[in-house]
Design a protein around this motif. Structure first.
Motif, short mmCIF file in Angstrom:
data_model
loop_
_atom_site.label_atom_id
_atom_site.label_comp_id
_atom_site.label_asym_id
_atom_site.label_seq_id
_atom_site.Cartn_x
_atom_site.Cartn_y
_atom_site.Cartn_z
N GLY A 189 0.85 -1.19 0.00
CA GLY A 189 0.00 0.00 0.00
C GLY A 189 0.89 1.23 0.00
N TYR A 190 0.30 2.37 0.30
CA TYR A 190 1.05 3.62 0.34
C TYR A 190 1.20 4.11 1.77
CZ TYR A 190 0.73 3.80 -4.70
OH TYR A 190 0.86 3.51 -6.03
N GLY A 191 2.32 4.77 2.06
CA GLY A 191 2.61 5.28 3.40
C GLY A 191 1.94 6.61 3.67
N ASP A 192 2.46 7.30 4.68
CA ASP A 192 1.93 8.60 5.08
C ASP A 192 2.15 9.63 3.98
OD1 ASP A 192 1.30 7.55 7.58
OD2 ASP A 192 3.26 8.06 8.41
N ALA A 193 1.34 10.66 4.01
CA ALA A 193 1.45 11.73 3.01
C ALA A 193 2.76 12.49 3.16
CB ALA A 193 0.28 12.70 3.15
N ILE A 194 3.36 12.81 2.02
CA ILE A 194 4.51 13.69 1.94
C ILE A 194 3.97 14.95 1.29
CG2 ILE A 194 6.84 13.96 1.02
CD1 ILE A 194 6.94 10.84 0.83
N VAL A 195 3.47 15.87 2.11
CA VAL A 195 2.70 17.03 1.64
C VAL A 195 3.63 18.08 1.05
CG1 VAL A 195 1.05 18.83 2.30
CG2 VAL A 195 0.96 16.58 3.39
N LEU A 196 3.33 18.49 -0.17
CA LEU A 196 4.17 19.49 -0.84
C LEU A 196 4.16 20.81 -0.09
CD1 LEU A 196 3.32 18.94 -4.60
CD2 LEU A 196 5.27 18.12 -3.33
N TYR A 197 5.33 21.34 0.12
CA TYR A 197 5.50 22.62 0.78
C TYR A 197 5.97 23.66 -0.22
CZ TYR A 197 6.64 25.82 4.56
OH TYR A 197 6.68 26.90 5.40
N GLY A 198 6.64 23.20 -1.24
CA GLY A 198 7.16 24.08 -2.28
C GLY A 198 6.26 24.08 -3.50
N GLU A 199 6.87 24.24 -4.62
CA GLU A 199 6.13 24.34 -5.88
C GLU A 199 5.56 22.99 -6.30
OE1 GLU A 199 9.04 25.81 -8.58
OE2 GLU A 199 9.00 27.81 -7.75
N LEU A 200 4.45 23.04 -6.99
CA LEU A 200 3.86 21.84 -7.58
C LEU A 200 4.79 21.37 -8.69
CD1 LEU A 200 1.30 20.09 -7.49
CD2 LEU A 200 0.34 21.58 -9.23
N PRO A 201 5.29 20.13 -8.63
CA PRO A 201 6.26 19.70 -9.64
C PRO A 201 5.64 19.58 -11.02
CG PRO A 201 5.64 17.86 -8.25
CD PRO A 201 4.98 19.08 -7.68
N GLU A 202 6.41 19.95 -12.00
CA GLU A 202 5.98 19.78 -13.38
C GLU A 202 6.53 18.46 -13.88
OE1 GLU A 202 7.69 23.21 -15.23
OE2 GLU A 202 6.08 24.51 -14.57
N ILE A 203 5.68 17.67 -14.49
CA ILE A 203 6.11 16.38 -15.02
C ILE A 203 6.35 16.58 -16.51
CG2 ILE A 203 5.49 13.97 -15.34
CD1 ILE A 203 3.93 14.21 -12.72
N GLU A 204 7.62 16.64 -16.85
CA GLU A 204 8.03 16.95 -18.23
C GLU A 204 8.42 15.66 -18.95
OE1 GLU A 204 11.41 19.46 -20.66
OE2 GLU A 204 11.30 19.64 -18.50
N TYR A 205 7.66 15.33 -19.96
CA TYR A 205 7.94 14.16 -20.79
C TYR A 205 8.88 14.59 -21.92
CZ TYR A 205 3.99 12.03 -18.39
OH TYR A 205 3.15 11.53 -17.42
N THR A 206 9.96 13.85 -22.09
CA THR A 206 10.94 14.21 -23.12
C THR A 206 11.16 13.03 -24.05
OG1 THR A 206 12.80 13.46 -21.78
CG2 THR A 206 12.15 15.77 -21.54
N ARG A 207 11.77 13.31 -25.18
CA ARG A 207 12.14 12.26 -26.12
C ARG A 207 13.41 12.69 -26.83
NH1 ARG A 207 8.05 8.51 -28.99
NH2 ARG A 207 9.55 6.89 -29.46
N GLY A 208 14.40 11.82 -26.82
CA GLY A 208 15.65 12.10 -27.51
C GLY A 208 15.49 11.88 -29.00
N GLU A 209 16.60 11.97 -29.69
CA GLU A 209 16.55 11.74 -31.14
C GLU A 209 17.71 10.84 -31.54
OE1 GLU A 209 18.88 15.56 -32.95
OE2 GLU A 209 16.80 15.85 -32.41
N ASN A 210 17.47 10.07 -32.54
CA ASN A 210 18.50 9.21 -33.13
C ASN A 210 18.81 9.73 -34.53
OD1 ASN A 210 18.60 7.42 -30.97
ND2 ASN A 210 16.89 6.23 -31.77
#
Length: 142
Positions: free
Chosen positions: A21-42
């Protein structure tokens, strides 16, 4: 628009090995993180080509820096994760008014390992931590 809007409302949850299961909350105190999806190139360069050609390469998600308040137990668990380097699932729960959000909460599950961990001096009874998650990809609750 400020991305500090989720501070105090959004939280990370660390997946436990013991009860799956999941543990106790780790409540954000700072900025809301941005989830940046990237893709390299060949490169796909052909000597007869006048221009360099590329193809889509490997996908990735940028590291996430988290400043949060949590319990002593979860802080110790994060430090143990940093020490072991093991990959673990983390759930980011963000309040949302989106119709697809169950119970008004959007959940994003990621497979991560703790790259950096910092325990900050205690302020009264709060345990403050800062950590960086290297994301190995999206996860699932299964």
């Amino acid at each position: 628009m400020s991305n500090k809007i989720g501070a105090g409302l959004a939280a990370f949850y660390r997946r436990n090995d013991a009860d799956d299961g999941y543990g106790d909350a780790i409540v954000l105190y700072g900025e809301l993180p941005e989830i940046e999806y990237t893709r390299g190139e060949n490169s796909n360069t052909n000597t007869a080509s006048e221009y360099s050609q590329t193809r889509p390469g490997i996908k990735g998600i940028s590291p996430i820096t988290v400043v949060a308040k949590t319990t002593d137990t979860e802080a110790a668990n994060l430090r143990a994760d940093w020490a072991s380097g093991d990959e673990r699932k983390f759930k980011l729960a963000v309040p949302s008014e989106d119709a697809a959000a169950v119970g008004g909460v959007e959940e994003i599950i990621l497979k991560c390992w703790v790259k950096n961990f910092k325990l900050m001096p205690k302020m009264e009874d709060e345990t403050m931590v800062e950590f960086v998650l290297n994301v190995n990809g999206p996860g699932s609750d299964a």
